[in-house]
Design an enzyme around this catalytic site. Structure first.
Site, PDB file in Angstrom:
ATOM      1  CE1 TYR A  82      -2.479 -23.330 -40.442  1.00 31.71           C
ATOM      2  CE2 TYR A  82      -1.711 -20.810 -40.995  1.00 31.71           C
ATOM      3  CZ  TYR A  82      -2.692 -21.793 -40.610  1.00 31.71           C
ATOM      4  OH  TYR A  82      -4.020 -21.471 -40.256  1.00 31.71           O
TER       5      TYR A  82
ATOM      6  CG  HIS B 192      -4.917 -23.683 -34.993  1.00 29.24           C
ATOM      7  ND1 HIS B 192      -3.755 -23.636 -35.924  1.00 29.24           N
ATOM      8  CD2 HIS B 192      -5.907 -23.492 -35.803  1.00 29.24           C
ATOM      9  CE1 HIS B 192      -4.054 -23.754 -36.864  1.00 29.24           C
ATOM     10  NE2 HIS B 192      -5.341 -23.678 -37.222  1.00 29.24           N
TER      11      HIS B 192
HETATM   12  N1  LIG Z   1      -7.783 -20.877 -37.984  1.00 24.77           N
HETATM   13  C1  LIG Z   1      -7.746 -22.051 -38.915  1.00 24.77           C
HETATM   14  O1  LIG Z   1      -8.329 -23.119 -38.538  1.00 24.77           O
HETATM   15  C2  LIG Z   1      -7.509 -21.816 -40.372  1.00 24.77           C
HETATM   16  C3  LIG Z   1      -7.856 -22.950 -41.247  1.00 24.77           C
HETATM   17  C4  LIG Z   1      -7.648 -22.979 -42.538  1.00 24.77           C
HETATM   18  C5  LIG Z   1      -7.109 -21.749 -42.884  1.00 24.77           C
HETATM   19  N2  LIG Z   1      -6.744 -20.771 -42.119  1.00 24.77           N
HETATM   20  C6  LIG Z   1      -5.934 -19.683 -42.528  1.00 24.77           C
HETATM   21  O2  LIG Z   1      -6.723 -19.047 -43.848  1.00 24.77           O
HETATM   22  C7  LIG Z   1      -5.868 -18.670 -44.648  1.00 24.77           C
HETATM   23  C8  LIG Z   1      -6.606 -18.989 -46.212  1.00 24.77           C
HETATM   24  O3  LIG Z   1      -7.331 -20.314 -46.220  1.00 24.77           O
HETATM   25  P1  LIG Z   1      -6.793 -21.276 -47.118  1.00 24.77           P
HETATM   26  O4  LIG Z   1      -5.361 -21.417 -47.400  1.00 24.77           O
HETATM   27  O5  LIG Z   1      -7.443 -22.644 -46.654  1.00 24.77           O
HETATM   28  O6  LIG Z   1      -7.555 -21.304 -48.534  1.00 24.77           O
HETATM   29  P2  LIG Z   1      -8.118 -20.002 -49.547  1.00 24.77           P
HETATM   30  O7  LIG Z   1      -7.562 -18.733 -49.003  1.00 24.77           O
HETATM   31  O8  LIG Z   1      -9.720 -20.000 -49.201  1.00 24.77           O
HETATM   32  O9  LIG Z   1      -7.539 -20.304 -50.917  1.00 24.77           O
HETATM   33  C9  LIG Z   1      -6.525 -20.236 -51.511  1.00 24.77           C
HETATM   34  C10 LIG Z   1      -6.510 -20.742 -52.814  1.00 24.77           C
HETATM   35  O10 LIG Z   1      -6.896 -19.789 -53.520  1.00 24.77           O
HETATM   36  C11 LIG Z   1      -5.999 -19.327 -54.649  1.00 24.77           C
HETATM   37  N3  LIG Z   1      -6.344 -17.955 -54.989  1.00 24.77           N
HETATM   38  C12 LIG Z   1      -5.937 -16.848 -54.293  1.00 24.77           C
HETATM   39  N4  LIG Z   1      -6.387 -15.683 -54.606  1.00 24.77           N
HETATM   40  C13 LIG Z   1      -7.202 -15.985 -55.982  1.00 24.77           C
HETATM   41  C14 LIG Z   1      -7.740 -15.300 -56.753  1.00 24.77           C
HETATM   42  N5  LIG Z   1      -7.816 -14.038 -56.580  1.00 24.77           N
HETATM   43  N6  LIG Z   1      -8.185 -15.938 -57.693  1.00 24.77           N
HETATM   44  C15 LIG Z   1      -8.348 -17.435 -57.888  1.00 24.77           C
HETATM   45  N7  LIG Z   1      -7.612 -18.076 -56.900  1.00 24.77           N
HETATM   46  C16 LIG Z   1      -6.982 -17.442 -56.270  1.00 24.77           C
HETATM   47  C17 LIG Z   1      -4.749 -19.650 -54.021  1.00 24.77           C
HETATM   48  O11 LIG Z   1      -3.717 -19.891 -55.116  1.00 24.77           O
HETATM   49  P3  LIG Z   1      -2.236 -19.201 -55.362  1.00 24.77           P
HETATM   50  O12 LIG Z   1      -1.641 -19.823 -53.990  1.00 24.77           O
HETATM   51  O13 LIG Z   1      -1.653 -19.938 -56.305  1.00 24.77           O
HETATM   52  O14 LIG Z   1      -2.382 -17.938 -55.606  1.00 24.77           O
HETATM   53  C18 LIG Z   1      -4.963 -20.871 -53.304  1.00 24.77           C
HETATM   54  O15 LIG Z   1      -4.948 -22.179 -54.326  1.00 24.77           O
HETATM   55  C19 LIG Z   1      -4.877 -19.800 -44.521  1.00 24.77           C
HETATM   56  O16 LIG Z   1      -3.851 -19.690 -45.319  1.00 24.77           O
HETATM   57  C20 LIG Z   1      -4.693 -19.749 -43.225  1.00 24.77           C
HETATM   58  O17 LIG Z   1      -3.658 -18.602 -43.029  1.00 24.77           O
HETATM   59  C21 LIG Z   1      -6.964 -20.847 -41.021  1.00 24.77           C
END
Ligand SMILES: NC(=O)c1ccc[n+]([C@@H]2O[C@H](COP(=O)([O-])OP(=O)(O)OC[C@H]3O[C@@H](n4cnc5c(N)ncnc54)[C@H](OP(=O)(O)O)[C@@H]3O)[C@@H](O)[C@H]2O)c1
Length: 283
Positions: free
Chosen positions: A52, A110
């Site tokens: 990241y 990862h």
């Molecule tokens: N291990 C892996 O391979 C892997 C892969 C992908 C992700 N991850 C981890 O998982 C975390 C979460 O996944 P992600 O970042 O892909 O996406 P996510 O958490 O599914 O979605 C994030 C999006 O949702 C919005 N959001 C957050 N809270 C909200 C709410 N209450 N209502 C409406 N919209 C909301 C955020 O907006 P704002 O930011 O504008 O608030 C952002 O645009 C990552 O950040 C990372 O740490 C791990």
């Protein structure tokens, strides 16, 4: 530990909050302020990764925060290019230097990258890094049952957590069942399907949200919590950060849980088509 957040107890005895902060895209000086907001809003688990490009930012927020280091759980991940034993140990040390801390509360491989066939060696490095005191809880990410069987069989050590893609369009039941049977805590990544699908506009979940006077996001996080799954929603705004922590004053019925389960689209529901047996990323 902030006692207002419920916790899960891992198979190694460590307690972790049931909700942490995802940090994909949270970067730089703006990112430091967003993580500081999250700590003010009660988050005590920060999920980062070398991939990241924000480990330094996480470290800066921890140093500037009034929350003591020993009350914040920092979790990072080993990149695909560093699965060889020596490379993995050095990467863990390098990530600790980048963040400016001397141990990880949690650290994950990862992706398994089975075509490279080095994940058992990487897992042995995490097992040893835990013995050296560099990591408190060791886990994996995106591991399927066949990968988990292999590392458990070859090292005798079961991961504490397995962080996998999981949201109503990809419920990932097979892996979750395996994790449960083996005492591995499931962590759900992209709980809202990131920004690239319409999950947060889903009409059925919206009707449940209206009924419970909650948002769609809160219904999804509660659905995970009732399955004993840790979620790490990424939220940069104060509004979203607070909303995502406010899920402990209502309950979904068994029928409502099943209604959400029924939205599963199988592999068509993957946010970016990343199947753990095929997908490879090295950085
Ligand atoms: N291990 C892996 O391979 C892997 C892969 C992908 C992700 N991850 C981890 O998982 C975390 C979460 O996944 P992600 O970042 O892909 O996406 P996510 O958490 O599914 O979605 C994030 C999006 O949702 C919005 N959001 C957050 N809270 C909200 C709410 N209450 N209502 C409406 N919209 C909301 C955020 O907006 P704002 O930011 O504008 O608030 C952002 O645009 C990552 O950040 C990372 O740490 C791990």
């Amino acid at each position: 530990m902030n006692k207002s957040i419920p916790t899960y107890t891992l198979n190694d005895g460590q307690e972790v909050p049931v909700i942490g902060l995802g940090t994909v895209g949270i970067k730089g000086a703006k990112g430091v302020n967003e993580v500081l907001d999250a700590l003010d809003n009660g988050y005590r688990l920060i999920d980062t990764s070398t991939n990241y490009n924000n480990e330094g930012m996480v470290g800066e927020a921890i140093r500037r925060s009034s929350v003591p280091r020993d009350q914040i759980l920092v979790s990072s991940k080993l990149p695909g290019a560093k699965h060889k034993y020596e490379d993995a140990i050095q990467m863990i040390q390098e990530s600790l230097y980048r963040i400016g801390i001397d141990y990880f509360d949690k650290y994950l491989i990862h992706w398994p990258l089975p075509k490279q066939d080095q994940y058992v060696e990487a897992w042995q490095a995490l097992v040893d890094a835990q013995k050296f005191g560099l990591i408190r809880s060791i886990g994996v990410s995106n591991f399927l049952p066949e990968h988990l069987d292999r590392i458990i069989e070859e090292t005798g050590v079961t991961p504490a957590t397995n962080q996998i893609e999981r949201h109503p369009y990809f419920t990932n039941k097979r892996v979750i069942e395996y994790n449960k049977e083996h005492g591995i805590l499931t962590e759900a990544w992209s709980p809202f399907g990131r920004e690239i699908n319409d999950l947060l506009e889903n009409e059925m979940i919206a009707s449940l949200a209206e009924k419970h006077k909650k948002s769609v996001g809160q219904i999804i996080l509660r659905w995970n919590y009732q399955e004993q799954i840790l979620t790490i929603p990424k939220a940069s705004s104060n509004k979203h950060q607070r909303e995502n922590m406010d899920i402990f004053d209502f309950t979904l019925s068994d029928e409502e849980m099943k209604m959400i389960d029924s939205l599963d689209k199988g592999l068509d529901g993957l946010v970016e088509g990343q199947h753990p047996n095929e997908y490879e990323e090295f950085d």
